[in-house]
Design a protein around this motif. Structure first.
Motif, mmCIF file in Angstrom:
data_model
loop_
_atom_site.group_PDB
_atom_site.id
_atom_site.type_symbol
_atom_site.label_atom_id
_atom_site.label_comp_id
_atom_site.label_asym_id
_atom_site.label_seq_id
_atom_site.Cartn_x
_atom_site.Cartn_y
_atom_site.Cartn_z
ATOM 1 N N VAL A 61 0.553 -1.095 -0.139
ATOM 2 C CA VAL A 61 0.681 -0.170 -0.274
ATOM 3 C C VAL A 61 0.843 1.274 -0.406
ATOM 4 C CG1 VAL A 61 -2.131 1.470 1.050
ATOM 5 C CG2 VAL A 61 -1.471 -1.956 1.296
ATOM 6 N N VAL A 62 0.654 2.032 -0.904
ATOM 7 C CA VAL A 62 1.643 3.588 -0.962
ATOM 8 C C VAL A 62 0.494 4.225 -0.757
ATOM 9 C CG1 VAL A 62 3.742 1.904 -2.251
ATOM 10 C CG2 VAL A 62 2.161 3.066 -3.886
ATOM 11 N N GLY A 63 1.340 5.627 -0.355
ATOM 12 C CA GLY A 63 0.101 6.578 -0.623
ATOM 13 C C GLY A 63 0.783 7.756 -1.726
ATOM 14 N N LEU A 64 -0.625 7.737 -2.879
ATOM 15 C CA LEU A 64 0.642 8.950 -3.861
ATOM 16 C C LEU A 64 -1.102 9.856 -4.762
ATOM 17 C CD1 LEU A 64 2.037 6.156 -6.547
ATOM 18 C CD2 LEU A 64 2.861 8.831 -5.135
ATOM 19 N N ALA A 65 -1.048 10.783 -3.441
ATOM 20 C CA ALA A 65 -2.160 11.788 -3.327
ATOM 21 C C ALA A 65 -2.105 12.670 -4.492
ATOM 22 C CB ALA A 65 -3.160 11.615 -2.509
ATOM 23 N N CYS A 66 -1.548 12.342 -5.135
ATOM 24 C CA CYS A 66 -1.189 12.841 -6.582
ATOM 25 C C CYS A 66 -1.660 13.532 -7.759
ATOM 26 C CB CYS A 66 0.073 13.936 -5.939
ATOM 27 S SG CYS A 66 1.041 12.359 -6.634
ATOM 28 N N ASP A 67 -1.382 14.377 -8.450
ATOM 29 C CA ASP A 67 -1.874 14.507 -9.889
ATOM 30 C C ASP A 67 -0.870 13.494 -11.189
ATOM 31 O OD1 ASP A 67 -0.251 17.053 -10.043
ATOM 32 O OD2 ASP A 67 -2.194 18.371 -10.325
ATOM 33 N N THR A 68 -0.092 13.154 -10.490
ATOM 34 C CA THR A 68 1.170 12.592 -11.181
ATOM 35 C C THR A 68 0.984 11.210 -11.214
ATOM 36 O OG1 THR A 68 2.934 12.509 -9.690
ATOM 37 C CG2 THR A 68 2.855 14.367 -11.055
ATOM 38 N N LEU A 69 -0.777 10.929 -10.913
ATOM 39 C CA LEU A 69 -0.860 9.261 -11.468
ATOM 40 C C LEU A 69 -0.024 8.180 -12.531
ATOM 41 C CD1 LEU A 69 -3.693 8.747 -8.735
ATOM 42 C CD2 LEU A 69 -1.666 7.907 -8.484
ATOM 43 N N HIS A 70 -0.889 9.259 -13.536
ATOM 44 C CA HIS A 70 -0.373 8.277 -14.944
ATOM 45 C C HIS A 70 0.430 8.523 -14.952
ATOM 46 C CE1 HIS A 70 -0.284 13.220 -15.430
ATOM 47 N NE2 HIS A 70 0.493 12.679 -16.023
ATOM 48 N N ARG A 71 2.149 8.688 -14.830
ATOM 49 C CA ARG A 71 3.038 8.485 -14.659
ATOM 50 C C ARG A 71 3.452 7.577 -13.594
ATOM 51 N NH1 ARG A 71 3.273 14.737 -15.575
ATOM 52 N NH2 ARG A 71 4.310 14.650 -13.002
ATOM 53 N N GLU A 72 3.470 7.455 -12.935
ATOM 54 C CA GLU A 72 3.639 6.694 -11.165
ATOM 55 C C GLU A 72 3.177 5.363 -11.431
ATOM 56 O OE1 GLU A 72 4.765 9.251 -7.936
ATOM 57 O OE2 GLU A 72 3.735 10.876 -8.945
ATOM 58 N N ALA A 73 1.687 5.686 -11.767
ATOM 59 C CA ALA A 73 0.508 3.726 -11.548
ATOM 60 C C ALA A 73 1.232 3.020 -12.426
ATOM 61 C CB ALA A 73 0.252 4.223 -11.813
ATOM 62 N N PRO A 74 1.618 3.643 -13.844
ATOM 63 C CA PRO A 74 2.190 3.013 -14.946
ATOM 64 C C PRO A 74 4.159 2.239 -14.259
ATOM 65 C CG PRO A 74 1.369 4.462 -16.464
ATOM 66 C CD PRO A 74 1.503 4.610 -14.537
ATOM 67 N N GLU A 75 4.599 2.919 -13.565
ATOM 68 C CA GLU A 75 5.802 2.957 -13.094
ATOM 69 C C GLU A 75 5.719 1.662 -12.530
ATOM 70 O OE1 GLU A 75 8.143 5.595 -11.440
ATOM 71 O OE2 GLU A 75 8.075 6.360 -13.443
ATOM 72 N N LEU A 76 4.308 2.222 -11.495
ATOM 73 C CA LEU A 76 4.504 -0.215 -10.160
ATOM 74 C C LEU A 76 3.764 -1.001 -11.099
ATOM 75 C CD1 LEU A 76 2.515 2.244 -7.899
ATOM 76 C CD2 LEU A 76 5.162 1.452 -7.466
ATOM 77 N N ALA A 77 3.012 -0.832 -12.159
ATOM 78 C CA ALA A 77 2.619 -1.986 -13.308
ATOM 79 C C ALA A 77 3.658 -2.840 -13.539
ATOM 80 C CB ALA A 77 1.304 -1.208 -13.689
ATOM 81 N N GLN A 78 5.257 -2.530 -13.372
ATOM 82 C CA GLN A 78 5.895 -3.249 -14.561
ATOM 83 C C GLN A 78 6.154 -4.331 -13.371
ATOM 84 O OE1 GLN A 78 8.940 -0.100 -15.966
ATOM 85 N NE2 GLN A 78 7.341 0.656 -16.686
ATOM 86 N N SER A 79 6.207 -4.369 -12.068
ATOM 87 C CA SER A 79 6.782 -5.226 -11.642
ATOM 88 C C SER A 79 4.987 -5.826 -10.253
ATOM 89 C CB SER A 79 7.297 -4.150 -10.336
ATOM 90 O OG SER A 79 6.389 -3.292 -9.507
ATOM 91 N N THR A 80 3.867 -5.498 -10.882
ATOM 92 C CA THR A 80 3.088 -6.154 -10.583
ATOM 93 C C THR A 80 1.849 -6.311 -11.256
ATOM 94 O OG1 THR A 80 1.612 -3.988 -10.026
ATOM 95 C CG2 THR A 80 3.161 -4.323 -8.145
ATOM 96 N N ASP A 81 1.576 -7.740 -10.943
ATOM 97 C CA ASP A 81 0.267 -7.790 -11.698
ATOM 98 C C ASP A 81 -1.147 -6.967 -11.825
ATOM 99 O OD1 ASP A 81 1.295 -10.749 -11.871
ATOM 100 O OD2 ASP A 81 1.206 -10.851 -10.639
ATOM 101 N N HIS A 82 -0.689 -6.597 -10.482
ATOM 102 C CA HIS A 82 -2.621 -5.456 -10.729
ATOM 103 C C HIS A 82 -2.068 -3.709 -9.990
ATOM 104 C CE1 HIS A 82 -5.023 -8.396 -12.724
ATOM 105 N NE2 HIS A 82 -5.427 -9.095 -11.661
#
Length: 217
Positions: A61-82
Motif C-alpha cells: 500500500v503506497v500513498g500517492l494523492a497527487c496528479d502525477t498518477l498517470h506517470r507513477e502508476a504505470p511504473e508500479l505496474a511493471q513489477s506487479t500483476d495488478h
C-alpha cells in the motif's frame, strides 16, 4: 492491469472495494500494489492497523494523492500483476490523472437514485479521459445493496441502459466489511466462506473475465 475505483460522490465504499479486491487477487497468487490516492488516507490507515495487529502483508500500500498518477502508476505496474487505485471524491485533477493511468475504471454506486444522478459528473470525466485513452474500459459496480430490495433492482436496471454498463455481481450491505477493516483485516479473514467473501471473490472473477490487459498511453 491498473484498476481505478473512482466516483465524484463520497461514501460509496471505494476503499472497502479496493482493499478487498486487492486482497482477493493477492490470495490468488497475483502481485498487487494498492495506491491510496485519497487525501484522507483510509487505505494507509488500514495498512498501519494491519501492521499493528501483527498480520502478514498481503499486498503493498503506497500513498500517492497527487496528479502525477498517470506517470507513477504505470511504473508500479511493471513489477506487479495488478495495481488498484483507491481514488478520492471531488478532486478533479487527481481523478483525471487516475483515469489516464487506468485500464479499467470501476465506478461504485449505492442503490439509490441520488447515486445514479451523481454519476453524470463521473461519466463526463471518463469521456474526457477517452480522448487520450480510447481503450479505457469503465463499469459500474453496485455496492452496499440491501438484500432483495426493489431499489437495488431499479438502480441496476437504470444503469443497464447506460454506457458504461453495470457489472452483474453486486456487494451487499454487510457489517462484516467495517468490522474487518477496523483491525486491518479483509472480509474473508474474519471467517471462511462468508457471504461478503463470496461476493468479493465473484466480483474479482467477473473482472478477470473481462480479459483486460495493460496498455500504455
Amino acid at each position: 492491469m491498473i484498476v481505478a475505483l473512482l466516483n465524484q460522490k463520497g461514501g460509496v465504499g471505494k476503499t472497502t472495494l479496493a482493499l478487498n479486491l486487492a486482497g482477493e487477487w493477492a490470495k490468488r497468487g497475483k502481485r498487487v500494489t494498492l495506491i491510496d490516492a485519497d487525501p484522507q488516507g483510509s487505505a494507509l490507515d488500514w495498512s498501519e492497523a494491519r501492521n499493528w495487529e501483527g498480520l502478514p502483508r498481503l499486498f503493498g500500500v503506497v500513498g500517492l494523492a497527487c496528479d502525477t498518477l498517470h506517470r507513477e502508476a504505470p511504473e508500479l505496474a511493471q513489477s506487479t500483476d495488478h495495481v488498484v487505485i483507491d481514488g478520492p471524491p471531488r478532486v478533479a485533477g487527481l481523478m483525471r490523472s487516475a483515469l489516464l493511468a487506468a485500464d479499467l475504471d470501476l465506478i461504485p454506486v449505492q442503490p439509490s437514485p441520488l447515486d445514479g444522478w451523481a454519476s453524470a459528473e463521473m461519466l463526463a470525466l471518463v469521456n474526457e479521459a477517452r480522448i487520450y485513452r480510447p481503450q479505457l474500459i469503465a463499469r459500474f459496480v453496485l455496492n452496499r445493496c440491501g438484500a432483495r430490495t426493489m431499489i437495488a433492482r431499479d438502480t441496476a436496471e437504470a444503469l443497464s441502459e447506460n454506457d458504461p454498463p453495470v457489472l452483474a455481481r453486486t456487494i451487499g450491505q454487510r457489517v462484516a466489511f467495517a468490522s474487518a477493516a477496523q483491525f486491518g483485516r479483509l472480509v474473508g479473514e474474519l471467517e471462511k466462506d462468508t457471504p461478503g467473501a463470496r461476493e468479493i471473490a465473484a466480483l474479482a472473477s467477473e473482472i478477470d473475465r473481462l480479459g483486460i490487459e495493460r496498455s500504455g498511453l
